[in-house]
Design an enzyme around this catalytic site. Structure first.
Site, PDB file in Angstrom:
ATOM      1  N   ASN A   2       0.861  -1.177   0.000  1.00  0.00           N
ATOM      2  CA  ASN A   2       0.000   0.000   0.000  1.00  0.00           C
ATOM      3  C   ASN A   2       0.900   1.229   0.000  1.00  0.00           C
ATOM      4  O   ASN A   2       1.494   1.565   1.015  1.00  0.00           O
ATOM      5  CB  ASN A   2      -0.886  -0.041   1.260  1.00  0.00           C
ATOM      6  CG  ASN A   2      -1.720   1.218   1.433  1.00  0.00           C
ATOM      7  OD1 ASN A   2      -1.812   2.028   0.530  1.00  0.00           O
ATOM      8  ND2 ASN A   2      -2.325   1.359   2.610  1.00  0.00           N
ATOM      9  N   LYS A   5       0.085   4.263  -0.291  1.00  0.00           N
ATOM     10  CA  LYS A   5      -0.581   5.443   0.283  1.00  0.00           C
ATOM     11  C   LYS A   5      -0.367   6.655  -0.636  1.00  0.00           C
ATOM     12  O   LYS A   5      -0.270   6.484  -1.844  1.00  0.00           O
ATOM     13  CB  LYS A   5      -0.095   5.687   1.716  1.00  0.00           C
ATOM     14  CG  LYS A   5      -0.217   4.411   2.568  1.00  0.00           C
ATOM     15  CD  LYS A   5      -0.046   4.637   4.024  1.00  0.00           C
ATOM     16  CE  LYS A   5      -0.209   3.303   4.764  1.00  0.00           C
ATOM     17  NZ  LYS A   5      -0.105   3.439   6.211  1.00  0.00           N
ATOM     18  N   HIS A  29      -9.525   1.119   4.896  1.00  0.00           N
ATOM     19  CA  HIS A  29      -8.261   1.361   5.602  1.00  0.00           C
ATOM     20  C   HIS A  29      -8.510   2.335   6.753  1.00  0.00           C
ATOM     21  O   HIS A  29      -9.318   3.257   6.642  1.00  0.00           O
ATOM     22  CB  HIS A  29      -7.226   1.928   4.627  1.00  0.00           C
ATOM     23  CG  HIS A  29      -5.849   1.937   5.217  1.00  0.00           C
ATOM     24  ND1 HIS A  29      -5.453   2.899   6.098  1.00  0.00           N
ATOM     25  CD2 HIS A  29      -4.824   1.070   5.091  1.00  0.00           C
ATOM     26  CE1 HIS A  29      -4.193   2.624   6.478  1.00  0.00           C
ATOM     27  NE2 HIS A  29      -3.789   1.525   5.883  1.00  0.00           N
ATOM     28  N   GLU A  76      -6.923   4.793   7.774  1.00  0.00           N
ATOM     29  CA  GLU A  76      -6.733   6.207   7.439  1.00  0.00           C
ATOM     30  C   GLU A  76      -7.972   6.768   6.735  1.00  0.00           C
ATOM     31  O   GLU A  76      -8.323   7.936   6.910  1.00  0.00           O
ATOM     32  CB  GLU A  76      -5.465   6.375   6.578  1.00  0.00           C
ATOM     33  CG  GLU A  76      -4.212   6.136   7.421  1.00  0.00           C
ATOM     34  CD  GLU A  76      -3.028   5.570   6.666  1.00  0.00           C
ATOM     35  OE1 GLU A  76      -3.009   5.595   5.431  1.00  0.00           O
ATOM     36  OE2 GLU A  76      -2.095   5.070   7.348  1.00  0.00           O
ATOM     37  N   GLU A  88      -5.407  -4.932  10.600  1.00  0.00           N
ATOM     38  CA  GLU A  88      -4.412  -3.882  10.815  1.00  0.00           C
ATOM     39  C   GLU A  88      -4.715  -3.168  12.128  1.00  0.00           C
ATOM     40  O   GLU A  88      -5.506  -2.205  12.137  1.00  0.00           O
ATOM     41  CB  GLU A  88      -4.449  -2.878   9.667  1.00  0.00           C
ATOM     42  CG  GLU A  88      -4.125  -3.489   8.318  1.00  0.00           C
ATOM     43  CD  GLU A  88      -3.528  -2.467   7.367  1.00  0.00           C
ATOM     44  OE1 GLU A  88      -2.440  -2.733   6.860  1.00  0.00           O
ATOM     45  OE2 GLU A  88      -4.120  -1.405   7.164  1.00  0.00           O
ATOM     46  N   GLY A  95       2.301   2.408  10.853  1.00  0.00           N
ATOM     47  CA  GLY A  95       3.245   3.508  10.702  1.00  0.00           C
ATOM     48  C   GLY A  95       3.903   3.936  12.003  1.00  0.00           C
ATOM     49  O   GLY A  95       4.525   4.996  12.056  1.00  0.00           O
ATOM     50  N   SER A 100       3.275  -1.933  10.448  1.00  0.00           N
ATOM     51  CA  SER A 100       4.729  -2.013  10.655  1.00  0.00           C
ATOM     52  C   SER A 100       5.291  -3.398  10.380  1.00  0.00           C
ATOM     53  O   SER A 100       6.192  -3.859  11.077  1.00  0.00           O
ATOM     54  CB  SER A 100       5.098  -1.537  12.072  1.00  0.00           C
ATOM     55  OG  SER A 100       4.690  -0.194  12.255  1.00  0.00           O
ATOM     56  N   GLY A 144       4.907   1.334   4.811  1.00  0.00           N
ATOM     57  CA  GLY A 144       6.245   1.945   4.703  1.00  0.00           C
ATOM     58  C   GLY A 144       7.251   1.081   3.953  1.00  0.00           C
ATOM     59  O   GLY A 144       7.951   1.565   3.050  1.00  0.00           O
TER      60      GLY A 144
HETATM   61  P1  PGA Z   1       2.762   0.411   7.714  1.00  0.00           P
HETATM   62  O1  PGA Z   1       1.321   0.583   7.028  1.00  0.00           O
HETATM   63  O2  PGA Z   1       3.333  -0.887   7.170  1.00  0.00           O
HETATM   64  O3  PGA Z   1       3.539   1.608   7.280  1.00  0.00           O
HETATM   65  O4  PGA Z   1       2.537   0.341   9.192  1.00  0.00           O
HETATM   66  C1  PGA Z   1       0.479  -0.522   6.825  1.00  0.00           C
HETATM   67  C2  PGA Z   1      -0.830  -0.061   6.248  1.00  0.00           C
HETATM   68  O5  PGA Z   1      -1.318   1.012   6.653  1.00  0.00           O
HETATM   69  O6  PGA Z   1      -1.414  -0.735   5.386  1.00  0.00           O
END
Ligand code: PGA
Length: 262
Positions: free
Chosen positions: A10, A12, A101, A103, A173, A179, A218, A240
């Site tokens: 992803n 983003k 998601h 976010e 998640e 993140g 993460s 990330g």
């Molecule tokens: P992250 O994001 O690996 O940066 O924690 C995962 C996601 O939001 O899908």
């Protein structure tokens, strides 16, 4: 046959035309040289989807990246300025879409009901929905994580028949892990994944055994192996670490070493 392992990136709201093309090129070259059974998915921002799909043309299945969007609208067309519909994605050849998601929930007010409508639109057009669920830190601290996730799952998914649910990918998640550099331990994640599979079984019966449940939050090369070794973790949704081709392909290679019994 066992469940499919999936590693999805992803991106983003990251990259630009040049860096997105470069990242896609690196991933495609690696995949061409390392064909495998793991379903490798990339979810670039909307403007770069067409180029990502075109790059996959003519490739054999084990060498292909499945291209996913990061969001969609549930209506087919209309006066929804700034939105992107599922038929638009389908017409490009996009094969999957992340929905729900955290976010999107946090910054754009997306609800489980709205996400359920998006999943219906995706299933109708033959795209794979990647449905994200997961609890907030304070919900885990209060010991409410299972209630929260059960509500998310049932509100968005209970309208679908088992044959439709068979085409859905779930991504667990935990919001406190996204993140932040904090990861759920393999044991914490496995416990929730087993719970999710049991809840899916209440809606889908035996089909739940073949539904992929990805872990996200993460997930990186130094913790992916321990997570993927768990019996109910069928791969990862990577944020990330998906922006770095070397890290992302290391995670895919770890998934290649894992086989799941269904
Ligand atoms: P992250 O994001 O690996 O940066 O924690 C995962 C996601 O939001 O899908």
């Amino acid at each position: 046959m066992g469940r499919k392992m999936i590693v999805a990136g992803n991106w983003k709201m990251n990259t630009d035309a040049r860096s997105a093309a470069a990242l896609l090129q690196q991933l495609a070259e690696w995949r061409a040289a390392n064909a495998g059974r793991v379903q490798m998915i990339v979810a670039p921002p909307f403007p770069f989807l067409a180029a990502a799909v075109e790059q996959q043309a003519g490739k054999e299945e084990g060498q292909q990246l499945l291209v996913a969007a990061q969001n969609c609208h549930s209506e087919k067309s209309g006066a929804y300025t700034g939105e992107v519909s599922v038929p638009m994605l389908a017409s490009l050849g996009v094969g999957a879409c992340i929905v729900g998601h955290s976010e999107r929930r946090q910054y754009f007010g997306e609800t489980d009901e709205a996400v359920g409508r998006k999943i219906a639109a995706l299933l109708e057009m033959g795209l794979v929905p990647i449905y994200c669920c997961g609890e907030l830190q304070q919900e885990r601290e209060a010991g409410r994580q299972q209630d929260v996730v059960a509500t998310q799952l049932h509100t968005a998914l209970s309208r679908f028949k088992p044959a439709e649910l068979a085409r859905v990918v779930v991504a667990y998640e935990p919001v406190w892990a996204i993140g932040t550099g904090l990861t759920a331990s393999p044991e914490q994640a496995q416990q929730m994944h087993a719970f999710i599979r049991a809840e899916l079984a209440r809606m889908a019966g035996g089909t739940a055994a073949v539904m992929p449940i990805l872990y996200g939050g993460s997930c990186k090369p130094d913790n992916a192996q321990g997570l993927f070794a768990q019996p109910d973790i069928d791969g990862g949704l990577i944020g990330g670490a998906a922006l770095n081709a070397a890290d992302f392909v290391r995670i895919v290679a770890m998934a290649e070493e894992t086989t799941k019994a269904a």
